[in-house]
Enzyme design. Structure first.
Site, PDB file in Angstrom:
ATOM      1  CB  THR A  30      -0.918   0.025   1.240  1.00 52.74           C
ATOM      2  OG1 THR A  30      -1.707  -1.164   1.237  1.00 52.74           O
ATOM      3  CG2 THR A  30      -1.825   1.227   1.219  1.00 52.74           C
ATOM      4  CE  LYS A  89      -5.089  -1.011   1.745  1.00 53.75           C
ATOM      5  NZ  LYS A  89      -5.244  -2.363   2.246  1.00 53.75           N
ATOM      6  CE  LYS A 105       2.066   1.544   5.092  1.00 55.87           C
ATOM      7  NZ  LYS A 105       1.554   1.203   3.738  1.00 55.87           N
TER       8      LYS A 105
END
Ligand SMILES: NC(=O)C1=CN([C@@H]2O[C@H](COP(=O)(O)OP(=O)(O)OC[C@H]3O[C@@H](n4cnc5c(N)ncnc54)[C@H](OP(=O)(O)O)[C@@H]3O)[C@@H](O)[C@H]2O)C=CC1
Ligand SMILES: NC(=O)C1=CN([C@@H]2O[C@H](COP(=O)(O)OP(=O)(O)OC[C@H]3O[C@@H](n4cnc5c(N)ncnc54)[C@H](OP(=O)(O)O)[C@@H]3O)[C@@H](O)[C@H]2O)C=CC1
Ligand SMILES: NC(=O)C1=CN([C@@H]2O[C@H](COP(=O)(O)OP(=O)(O)OC[C@H]3O[C@@H](n4cnc5c(N)ncnc54)[C@H](OP(=O)(O)O)[C@@H]3O)[C@@H](O)[C@H]2O)C=CC1
Lengths: 289, 289, 289, 289
Positions: B98, B173, B241
């Site tokens: 990701t 995502k 993150k």
């Protein structure tokens, strides 16, 4: 065997709910502030209506109420024409309005004084749920009263859950609304970004709706949100009423609801845009303004 | 027929993903920064490993990467030992990390220079999804490259969705993570109130989880949240993150993510409580601190 | 020449305010719910007291009120013992309580019916301001009534500002509280970071307090905040009352107050920490919890 | 006696700052990326300019830099034409750019390698402060270096405060910006309500600006905010840069800045409105959109 029922409040929700009761073979007498709606209902469903709440409930063993907010509920319970004034001893009174838990406790006492018993039973499922008789009822009250009323709830509610003592139905509904606010703000922020970067909404939802980001709102509202279509569903004005109830209860309980409070203000922005009757998913419209 | 594959990064996700590939009959050569894990993997799955990314990929027609963040990805792509240095012409390189959409676009160019093709394919489904081979992959790239890689994706991903050009997987995502943040903050505020007023969690969730407030998180996390059990799932550090990546992309796109930014700060509070590795549902722990 | 005055509510604010009036040569009759405080006051300042609001105001040409919230104000105005029941025709009634603008408008009508005139005049300046007679009064009402009362206001308020018609005083006070909330949350976040990175607070404030970041709160509260000293000043419970008033007015006006609503919830966290009586600057304590 | 100085970056801030230095009798050689500005400056102030940072600094005992962000600073320090390449041993290098504390620490090391010493010295006071030579400088570095540079700082900064070791100037500036964000959001919400209910802004500010709600922004910006006049002051784009720096530092320090993060997103809304160069007080424009 059919029961003697009264139903107070023939709005978007109450009108079809009372209709399901009557259709199921119960004998329903309705009251609505604006009498025209009561007349229409009584024609459509071949039921009775009263000119006051008192008149509507005088023979009823079960009294359902579904009006707007705490104040509205008080106005149909109390006073010379209020339902309490003519309540039959032994009657079960059920408030389907989304209101405060405090009001529920107050009404329980008032109904007990008239030798009746009380349930708070706010519903979810919206207009469609009411029309199709597949609402969910979150109920507060005693096992016994719940058991007595459940046969009637079945006429319009697919799911009925006794949550605990009086007030618990309202508390469960508060949790429901708090969760919706968070879901919808997140979904709105996500879809806003998706649209801006040019993702295909159908592919996006196909990819993410079954996993950790998935929600009822995502599956059932992404398309209308993407199409800027908000003239349906659960109105922002109702949502703000409900969030205020939840925020006030949180104050009383000493818990903080930071996101809920913030999103409630975002709904104020939606109202400023003229979205008072828009579906709660219109938080996206606010972001894209 | 088995393909020649390389898999770079044997963490919680990569380790089982690479295993599924090998088990499905492909020939996998792995690389992991900490070599012990590569050795363990190669014993467990009878596969090969390289001492550098370059060594691992030198015969591979498909190269999968699943490391930590943008910087980590760059460190395995570039440099003398980097995978690009020994990439076979015609190879397909897939980044499952990701990471940012910008990185994906940068890597696409770098891979093209080596006559390869690139897909960004971040996954969702967590450790359990990786171990059971039922992840969801959100993919960015060309139809052709996606078609070539899909046979391999099937080894560990139940759902594979081509979202659009390179970068689109990462963008999808981001939307996923934004939605999760909203869902979880709302759910946490709701459960906090529920607990404070003494509602029964099972009855509550039975009543509300199928309706407008329902979500994957509500169904799958309410019990652990209620039990203050957070030692599982998707870690807060990872979530921060990911939210940073989403917030940075939003800046670039000129959209605002007010709830996401706020909830990201709430996760900072969870980290202060020692919750770096707790599941993202630990927003409730923060409220109840 | 001394005026006939009554002062209702001898709390932290009212006690010294009434004292200043009496000391300035006016003839003050006080009322306090807890009579002991009225007795103490009457000894200390050689003034009179009544056992009910009605009794206290019966000879008064000027009636000041300073109690807690809207409900408290109503309880001293209305009813058989309420001040309205014995109000002299022509009397000027001044409410110094921080309350809603709606209440002010309601009271104006009630006072007019008794042939009196009304001012809403919430104050700022805190306990010290009250004790030193240097409060600021934000006044709503007519020029004429303001002019009549100003001589008395001078006894305890250094600054008196007629803001507009009845209710305007309360509205100005709402703006005041909204501004304070923003200032203090920003200051708390700033000082939290400063402390964490080890800056010297005196040097920091010397550098920044005169410029664009400067505020009354920064100059007057940074030291106590740095020392975690909150047992003074304007209490969090009062602040939440005031923010609720502002948020309700904003709803009525169709404006959104996102930061105010959020910070109000942060104050709920302070209350959870036991900070009900802490100074509003205790938002820092919450961040550092 | 006049010093040999270099000044890199002749923007809104640097241009007048360098001018004050030259006017005070120092010998200033400037560099600006867009050479036309350097030529203009050298004519206006009879100073020199270099075609590269390296050329500008080659004789300087004091080197001032005031460019945009971290990246910009690096681009004038490093590389063949960078100022480090020709820095005189013993030179003092001062960065007036608002940048990260990490960059300051990195530059200190780089300057030390060239036998120079370094100060980070971000300023506040805006364009007017720069033009009138009345800035505030928040300085990080050693006592000795600060003492050496102070004579020069005096040319354009009325207040100079040594905050601690290198990086401390930037940290103080972060606190400054965080405080401003809170002040301005509160002030904007307050003024929004004030305008909506029809309060007179001058009377309002007269009543509240000296008390607990008071701030530099209230006194100096309420009028322009009320007049929807934002074409002046400190630009939203700069503010977002600065808030990002503060938020990143907070992450590093493990502290949360919930209001700052939220307000930063509100500034994104201002940018969407075209307010990139508007004064930071334009948060009000966003609320009233
Ligand atoms: N709509 C939805 O999707 C859902 C609504 N709810 C809740 O159900 C309740 C009813 O909603 P809904 O049916 O949509 O509302 P509507 O506005 O359609 O109907 C409100 C009903 O209450 C009556 N009423 C309101 N105030 C008074 C009063 N003071 N005295 C007497 N009668 C009064 C109205 O009478 P009149 O016809 O004279 O105006 C009307 O019959 C609300 O609490 C709402 O939050 C819960 C779940 C979903
Ligand atoms: N404290 C401060 O720094 C400031 C306060 N204010 C505002 O001024 C007002 C008073 O504050 P403060 O003096 O600090 O409050 P206190 O709590 O010290 O005093 C409250 C006073 O009101 C009386 N009172 C409360 N409820 C009732 C009631 N139902 N019936 C009769 N009397 C009642 C109390 O009587 P008893 O003694 O019997 O309890 C007491 O005299 C509040 O609206 C507050 O928001 C404004 C600016 C600053
Ligand atoms: N403006 C204000 O009110 C205040 C600003 N500050 C801070 O001061 C700094 C400067 O602000 P300000 O003067 O307003 O900014 P301007 O945009 O007016 O000027 C920026 C200067 O930096 C130069 N520059 C930018 N990037 C580079 C680069 N990559 N290489 C070489 N030179 C570069 C520009 O050169 P060119 O002319 O070629 O574009 C110009 O000289 C910023 O960090 C800002 O945050 C601090 C307080 C107040």
């Amino acid at each position: 065997m059919g029961k003697q029922c009264a139903f107070i409040g023939l709005g978007v929700m109450g009108y079809p709910m009372a209709g399901h009761l009557q259709n199921a073979g119960h004998s329903v007498s309705v009251f609505n502030r604006t009498t025209a709606k009561a007349e229409k209902w009584s024609k459509e469903f071949s039921g009775n209506y009263g000119k006051t709440p008192a008149e509507a409930v005088k023979n009823a063993d079960f009294v359902m109420v579904c009006v707007g907010n705490d104040e509205d509920v008080r106005s149909v319970f109390y006073g010379d024409d209020g339902l309490l004034s003519k309540l039959k001893p032994g009657a079960v009174v059920i408030d389907h309005t989304t209101a405060s838990a405090e009001l529920a406790r107050e009404l329980e006492l008032a109904v007990k004084e008239k030798e009746g018993s009380f349930l708070d039973a706010p519903v979810s499922g919206g207009q469609a749920g009411a029309e199709n008789g597949v609402l969910t009822a979150m109920v507060g009250g005693s096992d016994k009263t719940f058991a007595a009323a459940d046969e009637l709830f079945q006429c319009y509610a697919k799911t009925r859950q006794l949550m605990g003592p009086v007030g618990s139905g309202q508390l469960a509904k508060m949790v429901n609304q708090i969760c919706i606010a968070g879901v919808l703000q997140g979904l709105s922020e996500g879809l806003q970004l998706a649209r801006k970067v040019g993702l295909d909404p159908d592919k996006l939802i196909a990819a993410i709706s079954k996993g950790a980001a998935g929600s009822w709102q995502m599956e059932n509202r992404y398309k209308t949100m993407w199409d800027n279509h908000y003239e349906h569903g659960f109105a922002v004005d109702w949502m703000r009423k409900d969030l205020k109830i939840a925020l006030a209860e949180a104050d009383r309980q000493g818990v903080s609801l930071p996101a809920t409070a913030l999103i409630d203000q975002f709904y104020a922005d939606v109202q400023k845009m003229g979205g008072n009757r828009w579906d709660t998913s219109s938080l996206l419209a606010r972001l894209e303004k």
